[in-house]
Design a protein around this motif. Structure first.
Motif, PDB file in Angstrom:
ATOM      1  N   ALA A 180      69.491  92.041  89.393  1.00 57.32           N
ATOM      2  CA  ALA A 180      69.468  90.574  88.387  1.00 57.32           C
ATOM      3  C   ALA A 180      71.219  89.944  88.887  1.00 57.32           C
ATOM      4  CB  ALA A 180      68.600  90.401  87.024  1.00 57.32           C
ATOM      5  N   LEU A 181      71.956  90.579  88.474  1.00 59.53           N
ATOM      6  CA  LEU A 181      73.404  90.459  87.956  1.00 59.53           C
ATOM      7  C   LEU A 181      73.983  90.551  89.411  1.00 59.53           C
ATOM      8  CD1 LEU A 181      74.350  92.280  84.967  1.00 59.53           C
ATOM      9  CD2 LEU A 181      73.800  89.864  85.113  1.00 59.53           C
ATOM     10  N   GLY A 182      73.597  91.208  90.041  1.00 57.30           N
ATOM     11  CA  GLY A 182      74.366  91.390  91.682  1.00 57.30           C
ATOM     12  C   GLY A 182      75.387  92.175  91.924  1.00 57.30           C
ATOM     13  N   MET A 183      74.803  93.151  90.168  1.00 55.60           N
ATOM     14  CA  MET A 183      76.363  94.965  90.991  1.00 55.60           C
ATOM     15  C   MET A 183      75.078  95.640  91.433  1.00 55.60           C
ATOM     16  SD  MET A 183      76.788  94.263  86.472  1.00 55.60           S
ATOM     17  CE  MET A 183      78.080  95.572  86.542  1.00 55.60           C
ATOM     18  N   THR A 184      75.145  95.531  92.495  1.00 56.09           N
ATOM     19  CA  THR A 184      74.378  96.550  94.300  1.00 56.09           C
ATOM     20  C   THR A 184      75.330  97.766  93.796  1.00 56.09           C
ATOM     21  OG1 THR A 184      76.364  96.089  95.980  1.00 56.09           O
ATOM     22  CG2 THR A 184      74.195  94.381  95.217  1.00 56.09           C
ATOM     23  N   GLN A 185      75.910  98.134  93.399  1.00 55.45           N
ATOM     24  CA  GLN A 185      76.836  99.540  93.541  1.00 55.45           C
ATOM     25  C   GLN A 185      76.253 100.318  92.117  1.00 55.45           C
ATOM     26  OE1 GLN A 185      78.749 100.954  95.583  1.00 55.45           O
ATOM     27  NE2 GLN A 185      78.151 102.642  94.568  1.00 55.45           N
ATOM     28  N   ARG A 216      63.373  96.828  77.796  1.00 56.37           N
ATOM     29  CA  ARG A 216      62.688  95.499  77.972  1.00 56.37           C
ATOM     30  C   ARG A 216      62.235  93.825  77.112  1.00 56.37           C
ATOM     31  NH1 ARG A 216      58.367  97.302  75.878  1.00 56.37           N
ATOM     32  NH2 ARG A 216      58.386 100.072  76.961  1.00 56.37           N
ATOM     33  N   TYR A 217      62.467  93.789  76.239  1.00 55.80           N
ATOM     34  CA  TYR A 217      62.777  92.604  75.863  1.00 55.80           C
ATOM     35  C   TYR A 217      64.065  92.121  76.417  1.00 55.80           C
ATOM     36  CZ  TYR A 217      63.247  88.503  72.398  1.00 55.80           C
ATOM     37  OH  TYR A 217      62.839  87.902  71.238  1.00 55.80           O
ATOM     38  N   TYR A 218      64.539  91.763  76.288  1.00 53.14           N
ATOM     39  CA  TYR A 218      66.048  90.934  76.941  1.00 53.14           C
ATOM     40  C   TYR A 218      66.314  91.406  77.832  1.00 53.14           C
ATOM     41  CZ  TYR A 218      68.457  91.464  72.226  1.00 53.14           C
ATOM     42  OH  TYR A 218      69.396  92.865  71.066  1.00 53.14           O
ATOM     43  N   SER A 232      68.391  95.450  86.348  1.00 55.01           N
ATOM     44  CA  SER A 232      69.121  94.238  84.904  1.00 55.01           C
ATOM     45  C   SER A 232      70.389  94.305  86.093  1.00 55.01           C
ATOM     46  CB  SER A 232      69.528  95.133  84.147  1.00 55.01           C
ATOM     47  OG  SER A 232      68.407  94.797  83.532  1.00 55.01           O
ATOM     48  N   TYR A 233      70.766  95.958  86.727  1.00 54.05           N
ATOM     49  CA  TYR A 233      72.552  96.060  87.437  1.00 54.05           C
ATOM     50  C   TYR A 233      72.053  95.057  89.028  1.00 54.05           C
ATOM     51  CZ  TYR A 233      74.710  99.474  84.714  1.00 54.05           C
ATOM     52  OH  TYR A 233      74.609 100.223  83.934  1.00 54.05           O
ATOM     53  N   TYR A 266      69.976  90.113  80.672  1.00 53.04           N
ATOM     54  CA  TYR A 266      69.955  91.115  81.333  1.00 53.04           C
ATOM     55  C   TYR A 266      71.680  92.109  81.126  1.00 53.04           C
ATOM     56  CZ  TYR A 266      67.522  88.342  84.266  1.00 53.04           C
ATOM     57  OH  TYR A 266      66.447  88.055  85.751  1.00 53.04           O
ATOM     58  N   VAL A 267      72.578  91.735  80.435  1.00 55.47           N
ATOM     59  CA  VAL A 267      74.187  92.406  79.936  1.00 55.47           C
ATOM     60  C   VAL A 267      73.429  92.738  78.393  1.00 55.47           C
ATOM     61  CG1 VAL A 267      76.006  91.679  79.124  1.00 55.47           C
ATOM     62  CG2 VAL A 267      75.942  90.536  81.155  1.00 55.47           C
ATOM     63  N   ALA A 268      72.136  92.386  77.740  1.00 57.29           N
ATOM     64  CA  ALA A 268      71.637  92.432  76.848  1.00 57.29           C
ATOM     65  C   ALA A 268      70.869  94.408  77.077  1.00 57.29           C
ATOM     66  CB  ALA A 268      71.337  91.420  75.625  1.00 57.29           C
ATOM     67  N   ALA A 269      70.950  93.371  77.634  1.00 56.30           N
ATOM     68  CA  ALA A 269      68.885  94.672  78.385  1.00 56.30           C
ATOM     69  C   ALA A 269      69.926  96.203  78.764  1.00 56.30           C
ATOM     70  CB  ALA A 269      68.275  94.048  79.446  1.00 56.30           C
ATOM     71  N   ILE A 270      70.980  95.630  79.510  1.00 55.95           N
ATOM     72  CA  ILE A 270      71.760  97.115  80.570  1.00 55.95           C
ATOM     73  C   ILE A 270      72.141  97.961  79.163  1.00 55.95           C
ATOM     74  CG2 ILE A 270      73.939  97.773  81.418  1.00 55.95           C
ATOM     75  CD1 ILE A 270      73.408  95.240  83.627  1.00 55.95           C
ATOM     76  N   ASN A 271      72.570  97.114  77.988  1.00 54.89           N
ATOM     77  CA  ASN A 271      73.710  97.819  76.725  1.00 54.89           C
ATOM     78  C   ASN A 271      72.269  98.454  76.404  1.00 54.89           C
ATOM     79  OD1 ASN A 271      75.698  96.648  76.913  1.00 54.89           O
ATOM     80  ND2 ASN A 271      75.570  94.833  75.381  1.00 54.89           N
TER      81      ASN A 271
END
Length: 267
Positions: free
Chosen positions: A228-233, A187-189, A225-226, A195-200
């Motif tokens: 926000a990164l445009g990773m729609t799938q 949540r912090y990230y 997060s996905y 967003y990558v750190a949040a996903i991890n």
């Protein structure tokens, strides 16, 4: 040369006098004539009245006075409890580790493991966290993991122990808190655009823990997060998992939960 040698004599006399003076000022050991049972009774009185700083040295004396007896083992455990109550977690740990090493067949070993778990559990939670609304998931996790391991050893080796039911409940709490910790960091990230750190961190929670309250928010953070990164799938896949696992999730309709109470409030 003769005079120099003579001057050594009064110096030695003065040193001896100083030693004798120091010995005469040494506080008298009032327990010297006490029986082990009397020392134990006095130590327990101090412990029960909150005089932990007085109870601890009495239990230490009893350990030596009753060495090799069950009373000495009891004194060691009581000392660990007094150290814990005096907020000296490091000493309590050392005492309990020594007890567990020296007395692997003790009938009180289940209590030693339970107390070791309690020392870590309370050290991690913090005495006033309920006032600041700071829960276990927002603190360092080392103590929580050590607490879990002590409780796990207890319930594995002594499933019928009187301490096992409470240890199991605390283990559940700790697992929930460890998962929530990962979500707290995710949540912090996310809030800072990492967003990558949040996903991890959210994936750690989903992968390492099952059936815990924190997973609902972990999936939501993954989905956002996905997105926000445009990773729609991946976003859509995560949303389908959320809809199937948490069909009534407020994260899907409101973006947040409406309640303000923390998940751990039941404890």
């Amino acid at each position: 040369m003769f005079r120099a040698k003579l001057s050594v004599v009064p110096a030695m006399a003065l040193a001896a006098a100083a030693v004798l003076s120091a010995c005469s000022s040494t506080p008298e050991d009032k327990t010297a004539t006490w029986s082990p049972n009397k020392i134990y009774a006095e130590a327990k009185d101090e412990l029960n009245s909150g005089g932990y700083d007085k109870a601890i040295p009495l239990f230490e004396k009893l350990e030596g006075r009753a060495a090799g007896t069950p009373l000495a083992q009891q004194a060691q455990l009581e000392k660990a409890y007094a150290q814990y109550k005096a907020n000296d977690q490091a000493s309590a740990h050392a005492t309990l580790d020594r007890f567990i090493k020296l007395h692997p067949a003790s009938p009180a070993l289940d209590y030693a493991l339970y107390l070791k778990g309690i020392v870590n559990f309370n050290d991690n939670l913090g005495m006033f966290s309920f006032l600041t609304r700071q829960d276990l998931s927002e603190r360092d996790q080392k103590a929580a993991k050590e607490s879990f391991e002590s409780f796990k050893e207890l319930v594995t080796r002594f499933p019928e122990s009187r301490y096992t039911p409470d240890a199991r409940a605390r283990m559940t709490y700790i697992v929930n808190s460890l998962a929530q910790y990962e979500v707290h960091v995710a949540r912090y990230y996310y809030s800072r655009g990492a967003y990558v750190a949040a996903i991890n961190r959210a994936q750690h929670a989903v992968t390492d823990y099952q059936d815990v309250p924190a997973l609902e928010e972990a999936l939501f953070i993954l989905m956002r997060s996905y997105d926000a990164l445009g990773m729609t799938q991946l976003r859509d896949d995560t949303r389908r998992v959320m809809e199937k696992t948490y069909p009534q999730s407020e994260y899907l309709t409101r973006g947040v939960k409406s309640t303000q109470d923390p998940w751990w409030k039941f404890w």
